[in-house]
Design a protein around this motif. Structure first.
Motif, PDB file in Angstrom:
ATOM      1  N   GLN A   1      71.090  44.141  54.156  1.00 38.96           N
ATOM      2  CA  GLN A   1      70.621  42.890  54.753  1.00 38.96           C
ATOM      3  C   GLN A   1      70.994  41.690  53.893  1.00 38.96           C
ATOM      4  N   VAL A   2      70.846  41.828  52.581  1.00 34.64           N
ATOM      5  CA  VAL A   2      71.232  40.754  51.668  1.00 34.64           C
ATOM      6  C   VAL A   2      72.724  40.462  51.785  1.00 34.64           C
ATOM      7  N   ALA A   3      73.523  41.525  51.860  1.00 39.45           N
ATOM      8  CA  ALA A   3      74.972  41.347  51.987  1.00 39.45           C
ATOM      9  C   ALA A   3      75.331  40.662  53.299  1.00 39.45           C
ATOM     10  N   ASP A   4      74.640  41.019  54.376  1.00 43.52           N
ATOM     11  CA  ASP A   4      74.912  40.403  55.674  1.00 43.52           C
ATOM     12  C   ASP A   4      74.537  38.920  55.676  1.00 43.52           C
ATOM     13  N   ILE A   5      73.406  38.584  55.046  1.00 44.29           N
ATOM     14  CA  ILE A   5      72.990  37.181  54.962  1.00 44.29           C
ATOM     15  C   ILE A   5      74.004  36.387  54.139  1.00 44.29           C
ATOM     16  N   ALA A   6      74.406  36.948  53.007  1.00 46.91           N
ATOM     17  CA  ALA A   6      75.380  36.268  52.144  1.00 46.91           C
ATOM     18  C   ALA A   6      76.693  36.041  52.888  1.00 46.91           C
ATOM     19  N   ALA A   7      77.169  37.064  53.589  1.00 42.69           N
ATOM     20  CA  ALA A   7      78.440  36.961  54.301  1.00 42.69           C
ATOM     21  C   ALA A   7      78.352  35.958  55.451  1.00 42.69           C
ATOM     22  N   SER A   8      77.238  35.990  56.181  1.00 41.76           N
ATOM     23  CA  SER A   8      77.077  35.086  57.320  1.00 41.76           C
ATOM     24  C   SER A   8      76.936  33.635  56.871  1.00 41.76           C
ATOM     25  N   ALA A   9      76.190  33.409  55.791  1.00 47.03           N
ATOM     26  CA  ALA A   9      76.025  32.050  55.268  1.00 47.03           C
ATOM     27  C   ALA A   9      77.339  31.525  54.707  1.00 47.03           C
ATOM     28  N   GLN A  10      78.053  32.366  53.987  1.00 38.84           N
ATOM     29  CA  GLN A  10      79.349  31.960  53.443  1.00 38.84           C
ATOM     30  C   GLN A  10      80.308  31.597  54.572  1.00 38.84           C
ATOM     31  N   ALA A  11      80.315  32.385  55.638  1.00 37.86           N
ATOM     32  CA  ALA A  11      81.191  32.107  56.770  1.00 37.86           C
ATOM     33  C   ALA A  11      80.848  30.768  57.415  1.00 37.86           C
ATOM     34  N   ALA A  12      79.564  30.442  57.481  1.00 40.72           N
ATOM     35  CA  ALA A  12      79.143  29.169  58.063  1.00 40.72           C
ATOM     36  C   ALA A  12      79.666  27.995  57.243  1.00 40.72           C
ATOM     37  N   ILE A  13      79.587  28.109  55.918  1.00 42.24           N
ATOM     38  CA  ILE A  13      80.085  27.053  55.038  1.00 42.24           C
ATOM     39  C   ILE A  13      81.599  26.918  55.172  1.00 42.24           C
ATOM     40  N   VAL A  14      82.303  28.038  55.135  1.00 40.33           N
ATOM     41  CA  VAL A  14      83.755  28.020  55.217  1.00 40.33           C
ATOM     42  C   VAL A  14      84.230  27.438  56.542  1.00 40.33           C
ATOM     43  N   ASP A  15      83.608  27.842  57.626  1.00 40.47           N
ATOM     44  CA  ASP A  15      84.021  27.344  58.949  1.00 40.47           C
ATOM     45  C   ASP A  15      83.948  25.822  59.023  1.00 40.47           C
ATOM     46  N   VAL A  16      82.843  25.267  58.518  1.00 37.22           N
ATOM     47  CA  VAL A  16      82.671  23.810  58.573  1.00 37.22           C
ATOM     48  C   VAL A  16      83.707  23.106  57.700  1.00 37.22           C
ATOM     49  N   LEU A  17      83.907  23.600  56.488  1.00 35.77           N
ATOM     50  CA  LEU A  17      84.860  22.967  55.574  1.00 35.77           C
ATOM     51  C   LEU A  17      86.275  22.981  56.139  1.00 35.77           C
ATOM     52  N   VAL A  18      86.678  24.108  56.691  1.00 32.67           N
ATOM     53  CA  VAL A  18      88.040  24.240  57.220  1.00 32.67           C
ATOM     54  C   VAL A  18      88.232  23.372  58.464  1.00 32.67           C
ATOM     55  N   GLU A  19      87.291  23.462  59.414  1.00 29.55           N
ATOM     56  CA  GLU A  19      87.437  22.710  60.652  1.00 29.55           C
ATOM     57  C   GLU A  19      87.487  21.213  60.392  1.00 29.55           C
ATOM     58  N   ARG A  20      86.581  20.722  59.556  1.00 28.61           N
ATOM     59  CA  ARG A  20      86.535  19.295  59.249  1.00 28.61           C
ATOM     60  C   ARG A  20      87.837  18.840  58.580  1.00 28.61           C
ATOM     61  N   THR A  21      88.342  19.635  57.657  1.00 34.84           N
ATOM     62  CA  THR A  21      89.546  19.249  56.913  1.00 34.84           C
ATOM     63  C   THR A  21      90.764  19.200  57.814  1.00 34.84           C
ATOM     64  N   ILE A  22      90.942  20.214  58.634  1.00 32.74           N
ATOM     65  CA  ILE A  22      92.107  20.248  59.522  1.00 32.74           C
ATOM     66  C   ILE A  22      92.040  19.113  60.543  1.00 32.74           C
ATOM     67  N   THR A  23      90.861  18.885  61.106  1.00 33.65           N
ATOM     68  CA  THR A  23      90.695  17.793  62.058  1.00 33.65           C
ATOM     69  C   THR A  23      90.997  16.450  61.409  1.00 33.65           C
ATOM     70  N   CYS A  24      90.556  16.272  60.177  1.00 37.55           N
ATOM     71  CA  CYS A  24      90.792  15.034  59.444  1.00 37.55           C
ATOM     72  C   CYS A  24      92.287  14.838  59.169  1.00 37.55           C
ATOM     73  N   ALA A  25      92.962  15.916  58.787  1.00 37.47           N
ATOM     74  CA  ALA A  25      94.394  15.823  58.514  1.00 37.47           C
ATOM     75  C   ALA A  25      95.163  15.424  59.768  1.00 37.47           C
ATOM     76  N   ARG A  26      94.803  16.017  60.895  1.00 33.42           N
ATOM     77  CA  ARG A  26      95.474  15.672  62.151  1.00 33.42           C
ATOM     78  C   ARG A  26      95.209  14.221  62.542  1.00 33.42           C
ATOM     79  N   ALA A  27      93.964  13.802  62.398  1.00 34.65           N
ATOM     80  CA  ALA A  27      93.600  12.438  62.784  1.00 34.65           C
ATOM     81  C   ALA A  27      94.308  11.397  61.930  1.00 34.65           C
ATOM     82  N   ASN A  28      94.626  11.765  60.687  1.00 34.86           N
ATOM     83  CA  ASN A  28      95.287  10.838  59.767  1.00 34.86           C
ATOM     84  C   ASN A  28      96.801  11.043  59.711  1.00 34.86           C
TER      85      ASN A  28
END
Length: 335
Positions: free
Chosen positions: A231-258
């Protein structure tokens, strides 16, 4: 030109000697493991540890590089943002050396130094570029027109991604610092096990928010009397994925917009393996050039300060003994 870089913005005492032609001559860091017992950096303890470590690290640095103080052409020191006590110790030490050696001194913006850390692999920044700064205290997107010319595009509205990693690790009883241990535990978890929120993705602009994710993880943990290893591993993996998804999506969108062709990452969290892999994949799909610092230069280090100071000194800057510290503030353009 041999430049001494001094980094004491938080809890790492790091010094380096850098020459543009020869690269890094030496880079030494004294880490403060004492903070592990408190689950986070204690500012007063950090500043006292810097006072104890600076001179021994400096002496060891000169010996390792095979140079003397007289060989140093200039001094660069992180003067903000960061913990005020830690910054004051580093700047005070740098001023003493500047007086004793008769050398110019420049204050280095800690975040600009992280940007320049990408040059420590031997290649200059390819600009214009979008740079994702992601660390324990900062999460921001900058447009870099060239070295010395910066525009803040987006930033966190509350907590930094690295702080979220630290808090999640603490909630799961994994220790400090949170980023490396969450990544390690997450390797055995299912990143799709829990649908943690991806804040701000449904809104315009390029800002971030991670406070809601921290709250969601806490509520998930509090709702269970006991957590097993999986359960701890699943929480860690799911939380990490949430952080990574936001960072990647925001960065790529920003690069395209600029309309830029290059994306860089910088900061301690830029060492995260899943983030590096996801960002590279997203950049390749978008036809954008991907760059990240060497792993050893993602966390705070004197080499990035020295390399940035070399740019400043080459431009003729000398801040002198009036140099002061600051705790907050974006990178200011200087060229």
């Amino acid at each position: 030109m041999i430049v001494l870089g001094i980094e004491t913005s938080c809890d790492d005492t790091s010094l380096a000697l850098y020459d543009r032609e020869r690269g890094i001559l030496a880079n030494l860091t004294a880490s403060q493991l004492i903070h592990e017992a408190y689950g986070g950096v204690v500012p007063e303890i950090a500043s006292r540890q810097h006072m104890r470590a600076l001179l021994p690290v400096y002496d060891a640095l000169l010996e390792k590089a095979g140079v003397t103080g007289a060989d140093i052409s200039g001094i660069g020191v992180s003067n903000g943002p960061g913990l005020v006590g830690s910054l004051l110790v580093g700047v005070g030490f740098a001023k003493s050396l500047a007086i004793g050696l008769g050398k110019p001194i420049v204050g280095v913006h800690h975040i600009e130094a992280h940007v320049i850390s990408n040059e420590l692999a031997g290649e200059p920044l390819q600009c214009p570029a979008i740079v994702l700064i992601v660390s324990g205290g900062h999460t921001a997107l900058y447009r870099v027109e060239r070295v010395g010319r910066y525009e803040l595009i987006g930033q966190t509205r509350d907590d930094a991604a690295g702080e979220a990693f630290d808090k999640i690790a603490k909630l799961l009883g994994l220790g400090f610092p949170g980023g490396p241990v969450v990544q390690r535990v997450a390797e055995k978890g299912n990143a799709k096990a829990i649908a943690f929120p991806r804040a701000m993705l449904d809104r315009g602009g390029f800002d971030f928010s991670f406070s809601g994710l921290k709250t969601a993880v806490r509520q998930h943990v509090d709702a269970r009397a006991e957590l097993g290893a999986q359960q701890v591993a699943d929480i860690a993996a799911s939380a990490q994925a949430a952080i990574v998804d936001v960072l990647v999506e925001r960065t790529i969108t920003c690069a395209r917009a600029n309309s830029v062709a290059h994306v860089y990452m910088a900061g301690g969290v830029a060492a995260n393996g899943p983030l590096r892999a996801a960002m590279q994949t997203a950049c390749e799909k978008a036809g954008i050039s991907y760059h990240a610092p060497l792993l050893q230069y993602c966390t705070d280090n004197g080499a990035m300060v020295a390399a940035t100071a070399e740019h400043l000194l080459a431009a003729g800057r000398n801040d002198g003994l009036s140099l002061d510290v600051f705790t907050r503030g974006p990178i200011k353009s200087w060229s």
